[in-house]
Design an enzyme around this catalytic site. Sequence first.
Site, mmCIF file in Angstrom:
data_model
loop_
_atom_site.group_PDB
_atom_site.id
_atom_site.type_symbol
_atom_site.label_atom_id
_atom_site.label_comp_id
_atom_site.label_asym_id
_atom_site.label_seq_id
_atom_site.Cartn_x
_atom_site.Cartn_y
_atom_site.Cartn_z
ATOM 1 C CG HIS A 72 -1.636 1.265 1.470
ATOM 2 N ND1 HIS A 72 -2.592 1.759 0.616
ATOM 3 C CD2 HIS A 72 -1.536 2.183 2.475
ATOM 4 C CE1 HIS A 72 -3.044 2.918 1.081
ATOM 5 N NE2 HIS A 72 -2.423 3.201 2.200
ATOM 6 C CG HIS B 54 0.418 7.397 4.044
ATOM 7 N ND1 HIS B 54 0.874 6.547 3.061
ATOM 8 C CD2 HIS B 54 -0.830 6.967 4.344
ATOM 9 C CE1 HIS B 54 -0.074 5.657 2.782
ATOM 10 N NE2 HIS B 54 -1.122 5.886 3.552
ATOM 11 C CG ASP B 55 -1.172 4.636 6.854
ATOM 12 O OD1 ASP B 55 -1.894 5.571 7.266
ATOM 13 O OD2 ASP B 55 -1.431 3.973 5.832
ATOM 14 C CD GLU C 205 -4.431 6.963 10.762
ATOM 15 O OE1 GLU C 205 -4.225 8.135 10.363
ATOM 16 O OE2 GLU C 205 -5.258 6.208 10.242
ATOM 17 C CG ASP C 206 -1.858 2.181 10.625
ATOM 18 O OD1 ASP C 206 -2.849 2.641 11.224
ATOM 19 O OD2 ASP C 206 -1.842 1.944 9.405
ATOM 20 C CG ASP D 56 -4.356 6.832 2.116
ATOM 21 O OD1 ASP D 56 -3.895 5.691 1.954
ATOM 22 O OD2 ASP D 56 -4.872 7.216 3.180
HETATM 23 ZN ZN ZN Z 1 -2.862 4.736 3.628
#
Ligand code: ZN
Length: 176
Positions: free
Chosen positions: A34, A60-61, A64-65, A121
Amino acid sequence: MSDIVRIARALDFAARKHVGQKRKGAAGEPYINHLAEVALLVAEATEGRDTNLAIAALLHDTIEDQDVKHEELAAEFGKDVADLVAEVTDDKRLPKEERKRLQVETAAARSNRAKMLKIADKIANLRSIRSSPPSHWSKERKEAYFDWAARVVAGCRGVSPKLEALFDELHRLGPG
Ligand code: ZN
């Protein structure tokens, strides 16, 4: 540091941070797929002119992740990259529905580069739902995702005709 070294470092960093993470789709693709897809989308959309945006796409994640801190990204990749990632990061302390509502509401206030990243995204997510949807998702749930993504992208328009056209075509095709 040269751009190619910075990009390779971001790729390595993302691969390590997301090592145990898989996509939600039935195929359970490694999460790095991804990140590579989103980075390619923004790299092509900017014709290779915005290295930091491609690096931010790879990362980018991570906040967040994977609970990576803004300071860590800033130290490794510079403040510009860290700020871009922060701009597209949801606040995980909020309930999911609230986060989804906020994505729609705050889209227009983001920087043009963050908007491009958001559209890329969503393109990658719509493609994933078409090619390998989560096995427990009904047609209605897929359609609801497509429509929500379109509402987010509506607030991001005017930054990349190329990305917007790619998104629109996928949205027109629907989840299939
Ligand atoms: Zn994403």
